[in-house]
Design a protein around this motif. Structure first.
Motif, PDB file in Angstrom:
ATOM      1  N   PHE A  97     -14.302  -6.637   7.629  1.00 34.87           N
ATOM      2  CA  PHE A  97     -13.835  -5.620   6.687  1.00 34.87           C
ATOM      3  C   PHE A  97     -14.961  -5.220   5.728  1.00 34.87           C
ATOM      4  CE2 PHE A  97     -12.403  -4.705   2.369  1.00 34.87           C
ATOM      5  CZ  PHE A  97     -11.833  -3.459   2.600  1.00 34.87           C
ATOM      6  N   ALA A 129     -11.506   2.360   4.786  1.00 34.23           N
ATOM      7  CA  ALA A 129     -11.825   1.063   5.400  1.00 34.23           C
ATOM      8  C   ALA A 129     -10.613   0.179   5.184  1.00 34.23           C
ATOM      9  CB  ALA A 129     -13.050   0.451   4.720  1.00 34.23           C
ATOM     10  N   THR A 130     -10.228  -0.552   6.213  1.00 38.34           N
ATOM     11  CA  THR A 130      -9.020  -1.358   6.064  1.00 38.34           C
ATOM     12  C   THR A 130      -9.155  -2.715   6.732  1.00 38.34           C
ATOM     13  OG1 THR A 130      -6.624  -1.338   6.357  1.00 38.34           O
ATOM     14  CG2 THR A 130      -7.912  -0.457   8.170  1.00 38.34           C
ATOM     15  N   SER A 131      -8.518  -3.688   6.105  1.00 37.46           N
ATOM     16  CA  SER A 131      -8.358  -4.968   6.792  1.00 37.46           C
ATOM     17  C   SER A 131      -6.959  -4.993   7.407  1.00 37.46           C
ATOM     18  CB  SER A 131      -8.582  -6.122   5.820  1.00 37.46           C
ATOM     19  OG  SER A 131      -7.824  -5.935   4.647  1.00 37.46           O
ATOM     20  N   GLY A 132      -6.302  -3.849   7.463  1.00 38.32           N
ATOM     21  CA  GLY A 132      -5.051  -3.741   8.201  1.00 38.32           C
ATOM     22  C   GLY A 132      -3.999  -2.895   7.511  1.00 38.32           C
ATOM     23  N   ASP A 133      -3.757  -3.128   6.235  1.00 41.90           N
ATOM     24  CA  ASP A 133      -2.595  -2.495   5.603  1.00 41.90           C
ATOM     25  C   ASP A 133      -2.880  -1.114   5.026  1.00 41.90           C
ATOM     26  OD1 ASP A 133      -0.890  -4.537   6.264  1.00 41.90           O
ATOM     27  OD2 ASP A 133      -1.336  -5.695   4.472  1.00 41.90           O
ATOM     28  N   THR A 134      -4.033  -0.950   4.368  1.00 42.28           N
ATOM     29  CA  THR A 134      -4.345   0.377   3.811  1.00 42.28           C
ATOM     30  C   THR A 134      -4.374   1.414   4.931  1.00 42.28           C
ATOM     31  OG1 THR A 134      -5.605  -0.465   1.951  1.00 42.28           O
ATOM     32  CG2 THR A 134      -6.161   1.739   2.666  1.00 42.28           C
ATOM     33  N   ARG A 191      -4.952   5.540  -6.681  1.00 40.07           N
ATOM     34  CA  ARG A 191      -4.302   4.387  -6.044  1.00 40.07           C
ATOM     35  C   ARG A 191      -3.939   3.351  -7.101  1.00 40.07           C
ATOM     36  NH1 ARG A 191      -5.673   2.045  -1.180  1.00 40.07           N
ATOM     37  NH2 ARG A 191      -4.661   0.234  -2.113  1.00 40.07           N
ATOM     38  N   ASN A 229      -9.525  -6.809  -2.538  1.00 42.22           N
ATOM     39  CA  ASN A 229     -10.374  -5.758  -3.097  1.00 42.22           C
ATOM     40  C   ASN A 229     -10.144  -5.573  -4.595  1.00 42.22           C
ATOM     41  OD1 ASN A 229     -12.461  -4.245  -2.189  1.00 42.22           O
ATOM     42  ND2 ASN A 229     -11.230  -2.575  -1.350  1.00 42.22           N
ATOM     43  N   SER A 251      -5.819  -9.745   5.453  1.00 41.56           N
ATOM     44  CA  SER A 251      -6.068  -8.631   4.531  1.00 41.56           C
ATOM     45  C   SER A 251      -6.837  -9.076   3.298  1.00 41.56           C
ATOM     46  CB  SER A 251      -4.747  -7.974   4.121  1.00 41.56           C
ATOM     47  OG  SER A 251      -4.107  -7.473   5.258  1.00 41.56           O
ATOM     48  N   ASN A 291      -8.973   4.456  -0.294  1.00 45.58           N
ATOM     49  CA  ASN A 291      -8.982   3.038  -0.679  1.00 45.58           C
ATOM     50  C   ASN A 291      -8.794   2.943  -2.190  1.00 45.58           C
ATOM     51  OD1 ASN A 291     -10.867   2.747   2.021  1.00 45.58           O
ATOM     52  ND2 ASN A 291      -9.667   0.924   1.580  1.00 45.58           N
ATOM     53  N   SER A 292      -8.675   1.716  -2.679  1.00 42.20           N
ATOM     54  CA  SER A 292      -8.420   1.577  -4.120  1.00 42.20           C
ATOM     55  C   SER A 292      -9.671   1.862  -4.947  1.00 42.20           C
ATOM     56  CB  SER A 292      -7.855   0.196  -4.438  1.00 42.20           C
ATOM     57  OG  SER A 292      -8.726  -0.800  -3.964  1.00 42.20           O
ATOM     58  N   LYS A 332       0.813  -1.212   0.000  1.00 43.91           N
ATOM     59  CA  LYS A 332       0.000   0.000   0.000  1.00 43.91           C
ATOM     60  C   LYS A 332       0.849   1.265   0.000  1.00 43.91           C
ATOM     61  CE  LYS A 332      -3.495  -2.707   0.804  1.00 43.91           C
ATOM     62  NZ  LYS A 332      -4.732  -2.834   0.113  1.00 43.91           N
TER      63      LYS A 332
HETATM   64  N1  LIG Z   1      -6.631  -5.426   2.226  1.00 39.38           N
HETATM   65  C1  LIG Z   1      -6.921  -4.053   2.265  1.00 39.38           C
HETATM   66  C2  LIG Z   1      -8.380  -3.775   2.095  1.00 39.38           C
HETATM   67  C3  LIG Z   1      -8.614  -2.440   1.471  1.00 39.38           C
HETATM   68  O1  LIG Z   1      -8.012  -2.432   0.218  1.00 39.38           O
HETATM   69  P1  LIG Z   1      -7.785  -1.176  -0.688  1.00 39.38           P
HETATM   70  O2  LIG Z   1      -6.635  -1.557  -1.540  1.00 39.38           O
HETATM   71  O3  LIG Z   1      -9.034  -0.989  -1.431  1.00 39.38           O
HETATM   72  O4  LIG Z   1      -7.481   0.013   0.151  1.00 39.38           O
HETATM   73  C4  LIG Z   1      -6.301  -3.421   3.495  1.00 39.38           C
HETATM   74  O5  LIG Z   1      -5.208  -3.793   3.838  1.00 39.38           O
HETATM   75  O6  LIG Z   1      -6.851  -2.559   4.119  1.00 39.38           O
END
Ligand SMILES: N[C@@H](CCOP(=O)(O)O)C(=O)O
Ligand code: PLP
Length: 468
Positions: free
Chosen positions: A194, A139-144, A226, A256, A307, A220-221, A112
């Motif tokens: 998520f 919104a994130t599953s951790g990395d974004t 992005r 995503n 993620s 987000n993407s 990211k």
């Molecule tokens: N796995 C992602 C989920 C959000 O994805 P994004 O690429 O649309 O920002 C995360 O780590 O948050």
């Protein structure tokens, strides 16, 4: 370059307007009206060039004259100066014709950073030029979330609100978000998955009064900028392996769908990509869709690759738009069906067009752990569970055609998922010093219920753009 919505009912925007808008007002996603083309000669010329130069050539036509002379170059150089590896995204080899593209040398150790370090600079630049502020929601599953917090912390023009699923991210991921003590940063632990966070996010954008009042923007993407920034590393890695004189395939750990969509865009711009392989964990909605033609939501299973624990794969909408001949009415109908019944069936022509470019494989929890152990045993290299899901899929794809080099996108540093890596390999990947300090810091976060109203109230109370 102008940007149109996949649902065809939102205003057509410029690059910076689309950058600041995030989601289109009709609920769709912005895409460029056309894809800029790079000739074989231009792609061959990328060989030996610094990453920043390639980024300028690839991203430039999407943003064309919207930044004043030299500004895009300055932002790109500053963004990629933050990376710990001189190649920014180096390749390593783990088998015959099998390579890992290491996308985790940025400040928060995940792919990211590659886009977010640039996005942060572009948004700040555009807002300052307009004398505006913005409220960024994610919104994130951790990395974004971690990458966005790192890119935007302390910036005067923006407040950042990041929703993550309470208890469903790794310890390091959570602490990267909650360990930051900055007045413009707000980490929100949502009592849900998520997908719940992403549904709320889209709900916030679709509440136009809220959106306009708060000057909402997204990182987000779903934000086109992005995706385009993620396109660059497909070019740099393919050229190292002999493109444009030789095709290359890519396997991408997918949630995503933003990262693999960037590969599809690179192909549309002229890069000779052979196959694009979607790698999913047990949350295999995309593998099932390619198999059966039916996109059908199921419940989310927590895995060691959190993620990718997702059912609503937002950027698949951009692919449907392209594969359906850019007909927004088809996209609107399919997305309405998803909203109403949790499923849709891809039209035959669209499914055929997707299968012509993409393959998909699912890897379960045991396969993921075995792959981490195998790569360590074969090469002495620790890989994270998301990358392992993709290496496992890549081996299956390579077995079908061993002649084309296969690049696996290595999306996170193994230290971010230390417990899973240790369990699979018996080894610990040390965290770089700057993160070791952050993850020991006091945590700042607010737990909120899985309700759009509760999030709206929270954002409204704290956002400095409110009433601006
Ligand atoms: N796995 C992602 C989920 C959000 O994805 P994004 O690429 O649309 O920002 C995360 O780590 O948050
Ligand atoms: C480590 C890691 N791998 C893979 C993915 C999936 O990428 P995408 O959502 O772009 O498909 C994510 C989240 O986006 C991630 O954080």
């Amino acid at each position: 370059m102008r940007y149109i919505s996949t649902r065809g009912e939102a205003p057509v925007l410029s690059f910076t307007d689309a950058l600041l808008a995030g989601l289109a007002r009709d609920g769709g996603l912005y895409v460029p009206e056309t894809f800029p083309q790079l000739s074989a000669g231009e792609i061959a010329g990328f060989a030996g060039q610094p990453y920043a130069r390639v980024a300028e050539t690839v991203i430039g036509p999407f943003a064309d004259s919207e930044f004043e002379a030299g500004a895009l170059r300055t932002m790109i150089e500053a963004a990629y100066g933050q990376f710990r590896h001189p190649a920014v995204t180096p390749l390593s080899q783990i088998g015959d014709n099998l390579f890992i593209l290491e996308l985790f040398h940025g400040p928060t150790l995940a792919f990211k950073d590659v886009a977010m370090q640039l996005l942060g600079r572009m948004m700040d630049h555009a807002l300052k030029a307009r004398g505006e502020r913005a409220t960024i929601v994610g919104a994130t599953s951790g990395d974004t979330g971690a990458a966005a917090i790192e890119a935007f912390r302390g910036l005067e023009q923006v407040d950042v609100f990041i929703m993550y699923p309470h208890g469903r991210v790794s310890d390091v991921q959570r602490r990267q978000m909650t360990g930051v003590d900055a007045p413009n940063i707000h980490a929100i632990a949502v009592e849900g998955t998520f997908d719940d966070c992403q549904n709320i996010l889209k709900g916030l954008f679709n509440d136009h009064a809220f959106r306009d009042g708060l000057k909402l923007s997204g990182v987000n993407s779903i934000n086109w900028a992005r995706v385009v920034a993620q396109t660059v590393y497909y070019f740099t890695s393919a050229v190292v392996l002999g493109s444009p004189h030789r095709p290359v395939s890519f396997t991408v750990p997918t949630g995503n769908f933003g990262d693999i969509l960037a590969g599809y865009i690179a192909k549309r711009m002229g890069l000779p990509v052979d196959r694009l392989v979607i790698a999913t964990n047990e949350n295999d909605i995309l593998a099932r869709t390619l198999d059966t033609g039916v996109y059908e939501m199921a419940s989310v299973t927590p895995t060691q690759s959190p993620s990718m624990d997702i059912q609503i794969s937002s950027n698949f909408e951009r692919l449907m738009f392209e594969a359906g001949g850019r007909d927004p009415a088809i996209v609107r109908a399919l997305m309405a069906s998803l909203r109403q019944s949790g499923r849709f069936t891809l039209p035959t022509q669209m499914l055929g067009a997707i299968r012509a470019e993409f393959d998909a494989y699912r890897t379960g929890e045991t396969g993921t752990a075995k792959e981490m152990a195998r790569v360590f045993a074969d090469c002495g290299q620790l890989i994270d569970p998301h990358t392992a899901v993709a290496v496992h899929a890549a081996r299956k794809a390579l077995a079908r055609d061993p002649s084309v080099p296969m690049v696996v996108l290595g999306t996170a540093h193994p230290a971010k998922f230390g417990d899973a890596v240790k369990k699979a390999t018996g080894r610990t990947a040390p965290l770089p010093q700057h993160l070791a300090e952050l993850v020991a810091a006091r945590e700042h976060f607010t737990v909120l219920p899985n309700e759009q109203g509760a999030i709206e109230r929270f954002v409204r109370e704290r956002a400095r753009a409110a009433g601006a």
